[in-house]
Enzyme design. Structure first.
Site, short mmCIF file in Angstrom:
data_model
loop_
_atom_site.label_atom_id
_atom_site.label_comp_id
_atom_site.label_asym_id
_atom_site.label_seq_id
_atom_site.Cartn_x
_atom_site.Cartn_y
_atom_site.Cartn_z
N TYR A 162 -7.87 -8.27 6.01
CA TYR A 162 -8.02 -8.16 4.16
C TYR A 162 -6.70 -8.97 4.22
O TYR A 162 -6.42 -8.15 2.81
CB TYR A 162 -8.74 -7.42 4.14
CG TYR A 162 -10.23 -7.50 3.68
CD1 TYR A 162 -10.73 -8.78 2.84
CD2 TYR A 162 -11.20 -7.28 4.84
CE1 TYR A 162 -12.41 -9.14 2.85
CE2 TYR A 162 -12.35 -7.30 4.84
CZ TYR A 162 -12.81 -8.43 4.25
OH TYR A 162 -14.64 -8.43 4.30
N SER A 163 -5.93 -9.01 5.36
CA SER A 163 -3.94 -9.11 4.25
C SER A 163 -3.97 -10.75 3.58
O SER A 163 -3.99 -11.58 4.06
CB SER A 163 -3.36 -9.37 5.51
OG SER A 163 -2.20 -10.11 5.76
N ASN A 164 -3.17 -9.67 2.14
CA ASN A 164 -2.59 -11.21 1.68
C ASN A 164 -1.83 -11.89 2.30
O ASN A 164 -1.28 -13.12 2.18
CB ASN A 164 -2.65 -10.86 0.50
CG ASN A 164 -3.97 -10.33 -1.62
OD1 ASN A 164 -4.04 -11.03 -1.37
ND2 ASN A 164 -4.42 -8.62 -0.40
#
Length: 290
Positions: A62-64
């Site tokens: 879920y890395s921006n």
């Protein structure tokens, strides 16, 4: 490559009786927003300078940062690859990465710990590939984040930011040093075991009496929350119209609210909070907001 962009600074009337402004870096771009744009700016310039056309980076599912890197590469005609920590999954964030053309390599957590070794194993012989650390951490990111200070009022008494790797905070403190300001930098770590943040910041800046690190607001660790934090987020958004994410900016704002409640500041202080974007992080916690 990125042009110079200044995000707006607007009053935040949520904290009654205090002069608080929010630096809206979240408005820079929907996918390369906040500190992600600041961090990638000089990384892209380095790729251009050295003739690299392939950014290889690292992050969680879920890395921006992964989404931002994928978008930035697509817009600049570059390839992108990400080593994704953990087992193979599908989610909204990784879908965006793939739509932007990013190649994903899911990696077990033990192997993921040695990122330079992973890069060398798969891309050591590729002279077109550029290593980009998790979150974009490194001197190029520090340089980009330092530029935020020139966009703030010179009489800012206190500046607040959330911290993951500490890169953004290091840049802010370097900017304060370069401008010879009296501004106090307040850093709110979002990871458990946050005692590493100060050394990480100070390795770029050296000791500085203007640094304050507020531990105890991580709510259990990275991407962890509590019912109290979720209620704070919902109340804040409903009463300001400003979206904040559950991983970074919400914990910083919660910390500020708690410090104000305990009279840590004077009503005539000018306080600025840095909104570092990361709003796509809401997608990974949508069930908490039902």
């Amino acid at each position: 490559m990125f042009a110079d962009i200044h995000s707006p600074l607007q009053p935040l009337n949520f904290f009654h009786g205090y002069q608080v402004l929010v630096k809206r870096d979240d408005l820079i771009d929907p996918f390369i927003s906040g500190n992600k744009w600041r961090k990638l700016k000089y990384i892209l310039a380095e790729a251009d300078r050295t003739g690299k056309n392939h950014l290889v980076t690292f992050g969680g599912a879920y890395s921006n940062h992964l989404v931002a890197t994928a978008a930035a590469c697509a817009r600049n005609g570059l390839q992108s690859t990400a080593f994704v920590r953990g087992e193979a999954v599908e989610n909204e964030m990784l879908l965006l990465c793939k739509l932007y053309g990013m190649q994903l390599r899911f990696t077990d957590r033990l192997s993921y710990q040695n990122k330079p070794l992973l890069f060398d194993r798969y891309f050591g012989g590729d002279h077109t590939a550029l290593f980009v650390d998790e979150g974009g951490a490194g001197p190029h990111a520090v340089k980009g984040c330092a530029e935020i200070i020139a966009e703030l009022p010179a009489d800012t008494s206190h500046l607040f930011c959330a911290a993951g790797t500490g890169t953004t905070a290091a840049g802010l403190l370097k900017g304060i040093q370069a401008a010879q300001l009296k501004t106090i930098l307040h850093v709110v770590p979002v990871l458990k075991g946050d005692d590493f943040i100060s050394p990480e910041i100070l390795k770029y800046t050296g000791p500085d009496h203007r640094l304050r690190v507020h531990t105890g607001y991580h709510f259990g660790g990275y991407a962890k929350t509590s019912p109290a934090l979720i209620e704070f987020i919902k109340y804040f958004i409903a009463h300001t119209g400003i979206m904040i994410d559950p991983v970074y900016t919400s914990k910083m704002c919660y910390a500020l609210a708690d410090l104000l409640k305990h009279n840590h500041f004077n009503p005539d202080d000018k306080i600025v909070v840095l909104h570092t974007g990361g709003l796509l992080g809401l997608l990974g916690m949508k069930e908490k907001f039902h």
